[in-house]
Design an enzyme around this catalytic site. Structure first.
Site, PDB file in Angstrom:
ATOM      1  N   PRO A   2      65.339  38.671  41.139  1.00  0.00           N
ATOM      2  CA  PRO A   2      64.380  37.836  41.906  1.00  0.00           C
ATOM      3  C   PRO A   2      63.170  38.629  42.515  1.00  0.00           C
ATOM      4  O   PRO A   2      62.954  39.699  42.940  1.00  0.00           O
ATOM      5  CB  PRO A   2      65.266  37.466  43.073  1.00  0.00           C
ATOM      6  CG  PRO A   2      66.646  37.886  42.874  1.00  0.00           C
ATOM      7  CD  PRO A   2      66.466  38.910  41.825  1.00  0.00           C
ATOM      8  N   GLU A   3      61.794  37.662  42.302  1.00  0.00           N
ATOM      9  CA  GLU A   3      60.667  38.258  42.790  1.00  0.00           C
ATOM     10  C   GLU A   3      60.141  37.488  43.879  1.00  0.00           C
ATOM     11  O   GLU A   3      60.887  36.558  44.588  1.00  0.00           O
ATOM     12  CB  GLU A   3      59.586  38.439  41.627  1.00  0.00           C
ATOM     13  CG  GLU A   3      60.150  39.322  40.276  1.00  0.00           C
ATOM     14  CD  GLU A   3      59.328  39.284  39.209  1.00  0.00           C
ATOM     15  OE1 GLU A   3      58.026  38.825  39.551  1.00  0.00           O
ATOM     16  OE2 GLU A   3      59.831  39.539  38.093  1.00  0.00           O
ATOM     17  N   LYS A  58      60.090  41.457  48.029  1.00  0.00           N
ATOM     18  CA  LYS A  58      61.295  40.923  47.402  1.00  0.00           C
ATOM     19  C   LYS A  58      62.709  40.884  48.563  1.00  0.00           C
ATOM     20  O   LYS A  58      63.807  40.719  47.836  1.00  0.00           O
ATOM     21  CB  LYS A  58      61.587  41.721  46.084  1.00  0.00           C
ATOM     22  CG  LYS A  58      60.423  41.951  44.930  1.00  0.00           C
ATOM     23  CD  LYS A  58      60.890  42.639  43.845  1.00  0.00           C
ATOM     24  CE  LYS A  58      59.715  42.950  42.951  1.00  0.00           C
ATOM     25  NZ  LYS A  58      60.212  43.846  41.965  1.00  0.00           N
ATOM     26  N   ARG A 110      75.820  44.357  42.834  1.00  0.00           N
ATOM     27  CA  ARG A 110      76.033  45.605  42.354  1.00  0.00           C
ATOM     28  C   ARG A 110      75.092  46.911  42.797  1.00  0.00           C
ATOM     29  O   ARG A 110      75.493  47.906  43.173  1.00  0.00           O
ATOM     30  CB  ARG A 110      76.251  45.846  40.932  1.00  0.00           C
ATOM     31  CG  ARG A 110      77.329  44.869  40.384  1.00  0.00           C
ATOM     32  CD  ARG A 110      78.688  45.345  40.883  1.00  0.00           C
ATOM     33  NE  ARG A 110      79.950  44.477  40.216  1.00  0.00           N
ATOM     34  CZ  ARG A 110      80.939  44.564  40.772  1.00  0.00           C
ATOM     35  NH1 ARG A 110      81.440  45.380  41.569  1.00  0.00           N
ATOM     36  NH2 ARG A 110      81.920  43.551  40.257  1.00  0.00           N
ATOM     37  N   ARG A 150      41.908  53.324  41.281  1.00  0.00           N
ATOM     38  CA  ARG A 150      43.071  53.403  40.286  1.00  0.00           C
ATOM     39  C   ARG A 150      42.817  53.141  38.927  1.00  0.00           C
ATOM     40  O   ARG A 150      41.721  52.815  38.473  1.00  0.00           O
ATOM     41  CB  ARG A 150      44.136  52.254  40.671  1.00  0.00           C
ATOM     42  CG  ARG A 150      44.607  52.293  42.051  1.00  0.00           C
ATOM     43  CD  ARG A 150      45.794  51.505  42.262  1.00  0.00           C
ATOM     44  NE  ARG A 150      46.527  52.032  43.520  1.00  0.00           N
ATOM     45  CZ  ARG A 150      47.428  52.675  43.628  1.00  0.00           C
ATOM     46  NH1 ARG A 150      48.138  53.217  42.484  1.00  0.00           N
ATOM     47  NH2 ARG A 150      48.090  52.881  44.799  1.00  0.00           N
ATOM     48  N   ARG A 257      59.758  49.219  30.496  1.00  0.00           N
ATOM     49  CA  ARG A 257      59.834  47.763  31.004  1.00  0.00           C
ATOM     50  C   ARG A 257      59.315  46.988  29.832  1.00  0.00           C
ATOM     51  O   ARG A 257      58.230  47.179  29.194  1.00  0.00           O
ATOM     52  CB  ARG A 257      58.737  47.640  32.284  1.00  0.00           C
ATOM     53  CG  ARG A 257      59.250  48.387  33.332  1.00  0.00           C
ATOM     54  CD  ARG A 257      60.835  48.481  33.917  1.00  0.00           C
ATOM     55  NE  ARG A 257      60.836  46.844  34.561  1.00  0.00           N
ATOM     56  CZ  ARG A 257      60.621  46.869  35.710  1.00  0.00           C
ATOM     57  NH1 ARG A 257      60.281  47.771  36.604  1.00  0.00           N
ATOM     58  NH2 ARG A 257      61.068  45.752  36.282  1.00  0.00           N
TER      59      ARG A 257
END
Length: 267
Positions: A2-3, A58, A110, A150, A257
């Site tokens: 979930p975001e 989150k 978990r 960045r 990812r």
């Protein structure tokens, strides 16, 4: 996992269900999902009213009337369900909070957890998390300043919770598709127009995700028609046609990812 939109949806739906209600009991089936012994946890939360529910990144924070808080992070596979005993989900329940004859079931914890913490400890947990992208103070100028020094790739930067809070693997793909930017594009290569599009896409996609109830299909309660209404544009749609240019959506692993994107209309 979930975001931001999923956790915001949970917050909005849970507030009228348990806000102001007292916890009448707690059942701990997996002690690793909490941070103190089960008996102590149950004793400290029982008879405490839920004064409010807040979201940060989150996480959800359930504020109790005695000033302490329950900090929830569902992590990968975590879910919640609210209902009566006969509506209990057909999944292993790690933690259960009871509100008379209704219960808030936490399943799939978990990796996730529900920790009982002081307000000061909560603030310490959040000290390294970046700004909320939908906060009224998150202006384009703020966004530009965050990214100006960045040099990393766009997707990995969006996933970094110390840069911007709440964006994960799914919505980073959605945002970059909407902004028409490739996930491996470097931050320092973006011009002003690219940054404006990216900023607006972050706002648009996350707001759309919240309005449509996020992507998680399992309802929060019986009769819940809100949760899970968001339909991803590109994430998990490898091999399908792009909705914008009809080219084929591809998947590539970036920093371990999965990233889904359109090679034709993302540049």
């Amino acid at each position: 996992m979930p975001e931001l939109p999923e956790m915001e949806t949970y917050k909005l739906l849970l507030q009228p269900l348990i806000g102001g209600q007292a916890v009448t009991g707690a059942t701990i089936n997996r002690e690793k999902s909490i941070n103190i012994p089960a008996e102590q946890f149950t004793s400290l939360v029982t008879n405490q009213k839920i004064k409010g529910i807040e979201r940060r990144a989150k996480y959800l924070v359930f504020r109790l009337q005695n000033g302490s808080c329950l900090l929830l992070h569902l992590m990968l596979g975590g879910r919640m369900f609210f209902g009566k005993e006969e509506d209990r989900p057909d999944r292993t329940v790690q933690v259960q909070l009871s509100f008379e004859n209704h219960h808030l079931y936490f399943t799939g914890l978990r990796l996730g957890y529900l920790h009982l913490l002081s307000l000061e400890m909560i603030q310490q947990e959040f000290q390294h998390i970046g700004p909320e992208p939908l906060d009224q103070h998150f202006s384009f100028h703020t966004f530009e300043n965050i990214l100006k020094d960045r040099k990393g790739g766009l997707k990995t930067t969006l996933l970094n919770q110390e840069v911007i809070a709440g964006i994960g693997n799914r919505y980073s793909d959605e945002i970059l598709w909407h902004a028409q930017l490739l996930p491996e594009r470097k931050i320092n290569e973006l011009d002003h127009d690219d940054l404006v599009r990216l900023y607006k896409s972050i706002q648009y996609i996350l707001q759309q995700g919240i309005q449509q109830g996020g992507y998680m299909e399992e309802p929060l309660f019986k009769g819940d028609l809100k949760t899970g209404g968001y339909d991803m544009y590109v994430h998990s749609h490898e091999g399908e046609n792009c909705r914008r240019c009809h080219s084929t959506i591809v998947m590539k692993e970036i920093s371990s990812r999965k990233a889904y994107f359109c090679q034709s209309c993302q540049h």
